[in-house]
Design an enzyme around this catalytic site. Structure first.
Site, short mmCIF file in Angstrom:
data_model
loop_
_atom_site.label_atom_id
_atom_site.label_comp_id
_atom_site.label_asym_id
_atom_site.label_seq_id
_atom_site.Cartn_x
_atom_site.Cartn_y
_atom_site.Cartn_z
N TYR A 123 32.82 25.56 18.46
CA TYR A 123 33.23 24.91 17.14
C TYR A 123 31.55 24.27 16.81
CZ TYR A 123 38.23 25.12 17.57
OH TYR A 123 39.36 25.59 18.04
N LYS A 168 37.07 27.66 31.60
CA LYS A 168 37.54 29.04 31.98
C LYS A 168 36.20 29.68 32.66
CE LYS A 168 40.04 32.67 31.14
NZ LYS A 168 41.13 32.74 31.98
N ASP A 200 44.07 28.61 30.80
CA ASP A 200 45.50 29.48 30.53
C ASP A 200 46.27 28.87 31.62
OD1 ASP A 200 43.39 30.22 32.56
OD2 ASP A 200 43.87 32.29 32.51
N ASP A 224 41.43 21.69 21.38
CA ASP A 224 42.15 21.69 20.08
C ASP A 224 43.53 22.37 20.05
OD1 ASP A 224 42.79 21.87 17.36
OD2 ASP A 224 41.25 23.55 16.81
N ASP A 228 48.02 20.96 20.36
CA ASP A 228 49.03 21.41 19.34
C ASP A 228 50.20 21.56 20.37
OD1 ASP A 228 47.52 21.04 17.16
OD2 ASP A 228 48.75 22.83 16.37
P1 ATP Z 1 45.94 22.38 10.05
O1 ATP Z 1 45.38 23.69 10.43
O2 ATP Z 1 45.22 21.78 9.22
O3 ATP Z 1 46.04 21.92 11.55
P2 ATP Z 1 48.37 23.59 9.66
O4 ATP Z 1 49.37 23.59 8.40
O5 ATP Z 1 48.20 24.64 10.36
O6 ATP Z 1 47.52 22.45 9.59
P3 ATP Z 1 49.88 21.22 10.71
O7 ATP Z 1 49.80 20.62 9.21
O8 ATP Z 1 49.60 20.70 11.93
O9 ATP Z 1 49.38 22.76 10.67
O10 ATP Z 1 51.58 21.67 10.82
C1 ATP Z 1 52.15 22.56 11.40
C2 ATP Z 1 53.46 22.21 11.06
O11 ATP Z 1 54.30 21.09 11.34
C3 ATP Z 1 53.87 22.61 9.89
O12 ATP Z 1 55.09 23.28 9.59
C4 ATP Z 1 54.23 21.24 9.04
O13 ATP Z 1 54.97 21.03 8.07
C5 ATP Z 1 54.51 20.37 10.13
N1 ATP Z 1 54.16 19.05 10.06
C6 ATP Z 1 52.93 18.64 10.28
N2 ATP Z 1 52.78 17.06 10.20
C7 ATP Z 1 54.14 16.77 9.87
C8 ATP Z 1 54.74 15.45 9.53
N3 ATP Z 1 53.77 14.35 9.37
N4 ATP Z 1 55.76 15.30 9.32
C9 ATP Z 1 56.62 16.62 9.28
N5 ATP Z 1 56.26 17.67 9.50
C10 ATP Z 1 55.15 17.97 9.78
#
Ligand code: ATP
Length: 339
Positions: A123, A168, A200, A224, A228
């Site tokens: 990054y 890794k 992994d 990162d 998630d």
């Molecule tokens: P980024 O790439 O900036 O992380 P993204 O759209 O890929 O953005 P997120 O925004 O993290 O990913 O969202 C992943 C999923 O979780 C989406 O469907 C989003 O609507 C949902 N989500 C994220 N934050 C919230 C929140 N605070 N309340 C409800 N749903 C959320």
């Protein structure tokens, strides 16, 4: 006066940041924190209006504040948060993940923190693109690995005293170097258990046995991605908060993005609210002021209570509540408790 610069951001950002500010104002009054909020506009909307995503005036406000509270930004994330991480040398990204009572999740007792190096690895953004190739440079340096490892081991001392170094190294020697430097730092901490794990396997262990983890120390990109995954384990990414810190500055933001796919009126504000709590905790250490820690705890307990009650949950958690209903309930809880 403690000066907090505020980036409202895009998508659900302005809504959930406003909720957080209302709650911070409440505890600021109750605990005499003397917080002052300073708008530092940045993000997609600002780019549209002023031609740059992070205007110089906003940057100056952030640099001159005691801490920055940031909402999620949309497509301009790279020009805002990636830039700020480099500019302010916010080298440590600290992301706690803990299960909440009342919230459905696969595991009951997850309590782990991802400590992610925030300034290098792939990054770093050193890339070359040609007509039929793309190359990115993987950068790991001793200095930056040592300082992030020190943050992880220091944090472990305040927790369950276990650090898992993620890498890794079986494929890339650069990641083996990350592991080796981190292990060297770990030798200075007699009473902290150290193990290392391929990324992994870590992804797998997070699913089948996440309760085994205390601190995961990771290079930038793996942190990162695993974040998630960890967010999914605790029930919703809308419940997650994070700190980006240097030795001087602190910037606090939710793990999630601007969620353009949902109605902001129904966004879960709790991750953003918890960033406010995390910010107060950090300010408490930085300024040596106990009342900041008490206020931080107050906010966290209110969030836990709401999740446990379960009658005011946003749709991502299976409820029907609006963002404002959640805000109202938190403020009501804080006021009632302190009467
Ligand atoms: P980024 O790439 O900036 O992380 P993204 O759209 O890929 O953005 P997120 O925004 O993290 O990913 O969202 C992943 C999923 O979780 C989406 O469907 C989003 O609507 C949902 N989500 C994220 N934050 C919230 C929140 N605070 N309340 C409800 N749903 C959320």
């Amino acid at each position: 006066m403690v000066r907090i610069s505020v980036i409202h951001g895009d998508g659900i950002g302005p809504k959930i940041v406003n909720v957080t500010l209302r709650i911070l104002e409440e505890v600021s009054d109750l605990y005499n924190l003397n917080l002052e909020f300073i708008d530092a506009p940045a993000g997609d909307n600002v780019l549209r209006e002023f031609g740059e995503a992070l205007p110089k005036s906003s940057l100056e406000k952030i640099v001159n504040s005691d801490a920055c509270l940031k909402g999620p930004v949309g497509e301009t994330a790279r020009d805002v948060i990636v830039y700020l991480r480099q500019y302010l040398d916010l080298y440590a990204n600290i992301r706690p993940f803990k299960t909440f009572r009342g919230i459905k999740s696969f595991w009951r007792n997850i309590d782990l923190v991802i400590v992610r190096e925030n300034t290098e690895d792939l990054y770093r953004g050193v890339e070359d693109l040609g007509p039929d190739y793309a190359v990115a440079l993987l950068v790991i340096t001793r200095k930056r690995t040592e300082r992030i490892a020190k943050i992880a081991f220091d944090l472990a001392l305040r927790r369950r005293k276990k650090v898992t170094i993620i890498h890794k190294g079986n494929v890339l020697r650069s990641y083996l170097y990350f592991r080796d430097v981190a292990v060297e730092v770990g030798r200075r901490y007699d009473n902290v258990d150290v193990e290392d794990m391929y990324v992994d396997n870590a992804a797998y262990q997070l699913i089948i046995n996440p309760e085994r983890f205390d601190i995961l120390l990771t290079p930038n990109m793996f942190g990162d991605i695993l974040s998630d995954e960890a967010a999914g384990l605790i029930g919703s990414i809308g419940l997650t908060c994070s700190a980006n810190i240097s030795d001087e500055h602190g910037l606090f933001e939710p793990v999630h993005g601007s969620a353009p796919d949902i109605d902001p009126e129904y966004a879960n504000p709790l991750g953003q609210v918890l960033t406010g709590s995390m910010m107060l905790e950090w300010l408490s250490y930085k300024k040596g002021r106990r009342e900041f820690m008490d206020a931080s705890r107050e906010i966290r307990e209110a969030v836990e209570k709401i999740l446990e009650d379960g009658d005011t949950l946003t749709p991502d958690l299976g409820g029907k509540a609006k963002t404002d209903n959640v805000a109202h309930k938190i403020i009501e809880y804080i006021r009632r408790k302190l009467i």
